[in-house]
Design a protein around this motif. Structure first.
Motif, mmCIF file in Angstrom:
data_model
loop_
_atom_site.group_PDB
_atom_site.id
_atom_site.type_symbol
_atom_site.label_atom_id
_atom_site.label_comp_id
_atom_site.label_asym_id
_atom_site.label_seq_id
_atom_site.Cartn_x
_atom_site.Cartn_y
_atom_site.Cartn_z
ATOM 1 N N ALA A 11 0.834 -1.202 0.000
ATOM 2 C CA ALA A 11 0.000 0.000 0.000
ATOM 3 C C ALA A 11 0.869 1.253 0.000
ATOM 4 O O ALA A 11 0.576 2.225 -0.708
ATOM 5 N N GLU A 12 1.934 1.214 0.775
ATOM 6 C CA GLU A 12 2.842 2.364 0.816
ATOM 7 C C GLU A 12 3.554 2.547 -0.523
ATOM 8 O O GLU A 12 3.681 3.671 -1.029
ATOM 9 N N LYS A 13 3.982 1.441 -1.109
ATOM 10 C CA LYS A 13 4.670 1.501 -2.404
ATOM 11 C C LYS A 13 3.767 2.093 -3.480
ATOM 12 O O LYS A 13 4.163 3.026 -4.194
ATOM 13 N N PHE A 14 2.552 1.577 -3.594
ATOM 14 C CA PHE A 14 1.663 2.079 -4.634
ATOM 15 C C PHE A 14 1.137 3.469 -4.293
ATOM 16 O O PHE A 14 0.761 4.218 -5.197
ATOM 17 N N GLY A 15 1.116 3.808 -3.012
ATOM 18 C CA GLY A 15 0.755 5.170 -2.630
ATOM 19 C C GLY A 15 1.724 6.175 -3.216
ATOM 20 O O GLY A 15 1.318 7.262 -3.673
ATOM 21 N N ARG A 16 3.008 5.835 -3.221
ATOM 22 C CA ARG A 16 4.008 6.730 -3.816
ATOM 23 C C ARG A 16 3.793 6.846 -5.326
ATOM 24 O O ARG A 16 3.946 7.935 -5.899
ATOM 25 N N THR A 17 3.445 5.735 -5.952
ATOM 26 C CA THR A 17 3.184 5.765 -7.396
ATOM 27 C C THR A 17 1.982 6.645 -7.716
ATOM 28 O O THR A 17 2.023 7.476 -8.640
ATOM 29 N N LEU A 18 0.911 6.490 -6.946
ATOM 30 C CA LEU A 18 -0.296 7.282 -7.190
ATOM 31 C C LEU A 18 -0.074 8.754 -6.887
ATOM 32 O O LEU A 18 -0.713 9.618 -7.496
ATOM 33 N N LEU A 22 -1.122 12.005 -9.166
ATOM 34 C CA LEU A 22 -1.851 13.167 -8.653
ATOM 35 C C LEU A 22 -1.103 14.459 -8.939
ATOM 36 O O LEU A 22 -1.717 15.483 -9.266
ATOM 37 N N ARG A 23 0.232 14.428 -8.828
ATOM 38 C CA ARG A 23 1.017 15.642 -9.133
ATOM 39 C C ARG A 23 0.892 16.017 -10.600
ATOM 40 O O ARG A 23 0.755 17.206 -10.942
ATOM 41 N N LEU A 24 0.949 15.030 -11.460
ATOM 42 C CA LEU A 24 0.791 15.307 -12.900
ATOM 43 C C LEU A 24 -0.585 15.894 -13.185
ATOM 44 O O LEU A 24 -0.721 16.853 -13.952
ATOM 45 N N ARG A 25 -1.610 15.331 -12.553
ATOM 46 C CA ARG A 25 -2.963 15.848 -12.758
ATOM 47 C C ARG A 25 -3.112 17.262 -12.210
ATOM 48 O O ARG A 25 -3.854 18.072 -12.777
ATOM 49 N N ALA A 26 -2.430 17.545 -11.115
ATOM 50 C CA ALA A 26 -2.522 18.880 -10.523
ATOM 51 C C ALA A 26 -2.006 19.952 -11.480
ATOM 52 O O ALA A 26 -2.442 21.105 -11.424
ATOM 53 N N LEU A 76 -3.033 -6.012 -7.028
ATOM 54 C CA LEU A 76 -3.280 -4.766 -6.306
ATOM 55 C C LEU A 76 -2.824 -3.569 -7.132
ATOM 56 O O LEU A 76 -3.549 -2.569 -7.259
ATOM 57 N N GLY A 77 -1.637 -3.663 -7.701
ATOM 58 C CA GLY A 77 -1.130 -2.557 -8.507
ATOM 59 C C GLY A 77 -2.012 -2.265 -9.705
ATOM 60 O O GLY A 77 -2.303 -1.107 -10.015
#
Length: 218
Positions: A11-18, A22-26, A76-77
């Protein structure tokens, strides 16, 4: 049994990916975000987004289960990345593309829940709840709705689980397997305390009423 700590690390690993998505979308870099998701999907599964989205939900499950059980990390990914992809299409007003990605993402998470304690990770649990809310107004494929029924009961959401059960029965009222699942559902509820039932927005009287309603389908 899959270790809870392993799920939390994923969850932590994929949280960093997501977070990168989110930054790109911002910065309104939606196309760059889609390219990044596609690259991450290929790195995680060896499959591209365009290929994954030509498959139905069960075929995706099978593609991510090389030994008959889901590859936890890949499944999960894939689910989280497809959800992120769906959010981009929804933001662009393309609900057709977002719907199919949301359904695949939810199906994968619900299936994975049968094999690993993914709901123990708060971030993943919130992703699942968000998908359920996003799809609330839409029809779900029958296999996905069946997985949802099992998940709702497991989480103690007995009233919503019953709603899902009868939605399934409305579409196939004489399904013997589904009727048996319904009978077993009410037998399990019989064993719950009044406090447990109340926590699931249910009551002893509603258990009996539900059983009687189920018998009408028979």
């Amino acid at each position: 049994m899959v270790n809870k700590d392993y799920i939390l690390r994923l969850a932590e690993k994929f949280g960093r990916t997501l977070a990168i998505v989110l930054r790109l979308r911002a910065y309104d870099k939606h196309e760059e975000a889609l390219i990044f998701i596609d690259e991450e999907l290929f790195r995680t599964t060896g499959l591209t987004s365009s290929f994954l989205n030509t498959l139905d939900e069960q075929t995706v499950v099978e593609a991510l289960s090389p030994l008959g059980r889901p590859n936890i990390e890949a499944t999960l990914g894939t689910a989280l990345l497809l959800k992120a992809e769906g959010e981009i299409y929804e933001a662009k007003g393309n609900t057709h593309e977002s719907y199919y990605r949301y359904v695949k993402a939810l199906h994968l998470l619900l299936h994975l829940h049968l094999h690993a304690p993914i709901e123990d990770a708060e971030d993943i649990r919130e992703e699942m709840n968000a998908l359920i809310r996003n799809l609330d107004a839409f029809d779900l494929p029958r296999p996905t709705r069946q997985l949802l029924f099992a998940y709702q009961e497991h989480r103690g959401f007995y009233a919503t689980a019953e709603d899902t059960l009868f939605e399934l029965l409305e579409s196939t009222p004489r399904d013997a397997t589904l009727l048996q699942q319904g009978r077993e559902f009410y037998r399990r509820l019989d064993l719950k305390s009044d406090a447990d039932l109340a926590a699931g927005n249910f009551s002893r009287e509603e258990v009996q009423e539900g059983r009687e309603q189920l018998q009408r389908f028979e």
